[in-house]
Scaffold this active site. Structure first.
Site, PDB file in Angstrom:
ATOM      1  N   HIS A 166      35.016 -98.804  21.610  1.00 19.75           N
ATOM      2  CA  HIS A 166      34.175-100.127  22.085  1.00 19.75           C
ATOM      3  C   HIS A 166      33.684 -99.779  23.583  1.00 19.75           C
ATOM      4  O   HIS A 166      34.348 -99.326  24.322  1.00 19.75           O
ATOM      5  CB  HIS A 166      35.226-101.149  22.103  1.00 19.75           C
ATOM      6  N   GLU A 197      26.382-101.742  18.916  1.00 29.58           N
ATOM      7  CA  GLU A 197      26.757-102.834  19.841  1.00 29.58           C
ATOM      8  C   GLU A 197      25.974-102.354  21.262  1.00 29.58           C
ATOM      9  O   GLU A 197      26.600-101.678  22.015  1.00 29.58           O
ATOM     10  CB  GLU A 197      28.170-103.010  20.176  1.00 29.58           C
TER      11      GLU A 197
HETATM   12  P1  PGA Z   1      30.322-110.825  21.809  1.00 32.02           P
HETATM   13  O1  PGA Z   1      31.330-109.578  21.959  1.00 32.02           O
HETATM   14  O2  PGA Z   1      30.359-111.444  20.338  1.00 32.02           O
HETATM   15  O3  PGA Z   1      31.187-111.882  22.607  1.00 32.02           O
HETATM   16  O4  PGA Z   1      29.161-110.356  22.460  1.00 32.02           O
HETATM   17  C1  PGA Z   1      31.020-108.613  20.857  1.00 32.02           C
HETATM   18  C2  PGA Z   1      31.871-107.277  21.115  1.00 32.02           C
HETATM   19  O5  PGA Z   1      31.828-106.989  22.468  1.00 32.02           O
HETATM   20  O6  PGA Z   1      32.370-106.697  20.172  1.00 32.02           O
END
Ligand code: PGA
Length: 235
Positions: free
Chosen positions: A100, A149
């Site tokens: 992440h 992401e």
């Molecule tokens: P968010 O987080 O949906 O709050 O933007 C997504 C993530 O960081 O995995």
């Protein structure tokens, strides 16, 4: 056929009473609405401290949720203070997130370390959701799902806004071409209002909501909107 994948990431939020309240609300909705969720995998990733409680609640309430870690150690059992190894995680969870962007940013996790984590996780039989911040970052072999992401889109980042779904789809397409056969999902400010616009894209097989997974009602509705948009696409 697309099989939807939704990974709820609670990050470093909630204690025992919040988690119990979340499961009370989610279970109530699940039994009241009696929706049939087919062709969908929903994984909840609470903090480690809430994995035992979550496991008990999922079993007791017969919820169609799998459990995942938000991270896992690159080390085996041993003198590694603060680490949760893959064997320990696998007592509660069948999945884990690795890579992440918050861990890369805040803890300096490198590709070398992350590749080691994936190797350990796969040896233990855990399914891995590996996060990529763009199409250039490399994913190791053996991961089960890739989560694209873009860090600037994550809601906790000040001014974090979701990526335009069409442009997210273009990046996911490049990732699919690079790693054929691995489902790619999108994460970054996904909400129940925009989830359908993401999962209806050709190369986006699901979503990884953080903030929107913290509230049971919102998370339930998000799953429901996602499944309905898929049913619509398939009919
Ligand atoms: P968010 O987080 O949906 O709050 O933007 C997504 C993530 O960081 O995995």
């Amino acid at each position: 056929m697309k099989k939807l994948i939704i990974i709820g990431n609670w990050k470093s939020y909630k204690g025992i009473s919040d988690a119990n309240a979340w499961f009370d609300a989610f279970s109530r909705l699940f039994s009241e609405k009696n929706h049939q969720w087919t062709d969908i995998t929903v994984v909840l990733c609470p903090p480690y401290t809430l994995l035992p409680l979550s496991q008990q609640r999922i079993e007791k309430d017969h919820l169609p949720l799998a459990l995942g870690g938000q991270d896992v150690s690159a080390f085996d059992e041993g003198a590694h203070t603060g680490e949760i190894n893959t064997h320990q995680l696998a007592e509660f969870a069948t999945w884990t997130i690795i890579g992440h962007s918050e861990r890369r940013r805040d803890l300096g996790e490198t590709d070398v370390l992350l590749f080691q984590k994936v190797e350990k996780a796969k040896k233990q039989g855990l399914r891995v959701v590996y996060c990529l911040q763009n199409e250039v970052v490399e994913a190791p072999k053996g991961v089960d799902v890739i989560a694209y992401e873009p860090p600037w889109a994550i809601s906790s980042v000040s001014g974090g806004v979701p990526q335009n779904p069409e442009s997210a789809n273009r990046v996911c397409e490049k990732i699919v071409q690079k790693y054929p056969g691995i489902p790619v999902i999108y994460g970054g400010s996904v909400t129940l209002d925009n989830v359908a616009s993401f999962v209806s894209q050709e190369h986006i097989w699901g979503v990884l909501p953080g903030n929107a997974s913290l509230d049971a009602d919102k998370f339930y509705s998000l799953i429901d909107h996602a499944t309905q948009s898929q049913t619509h696409l398939l009919t």
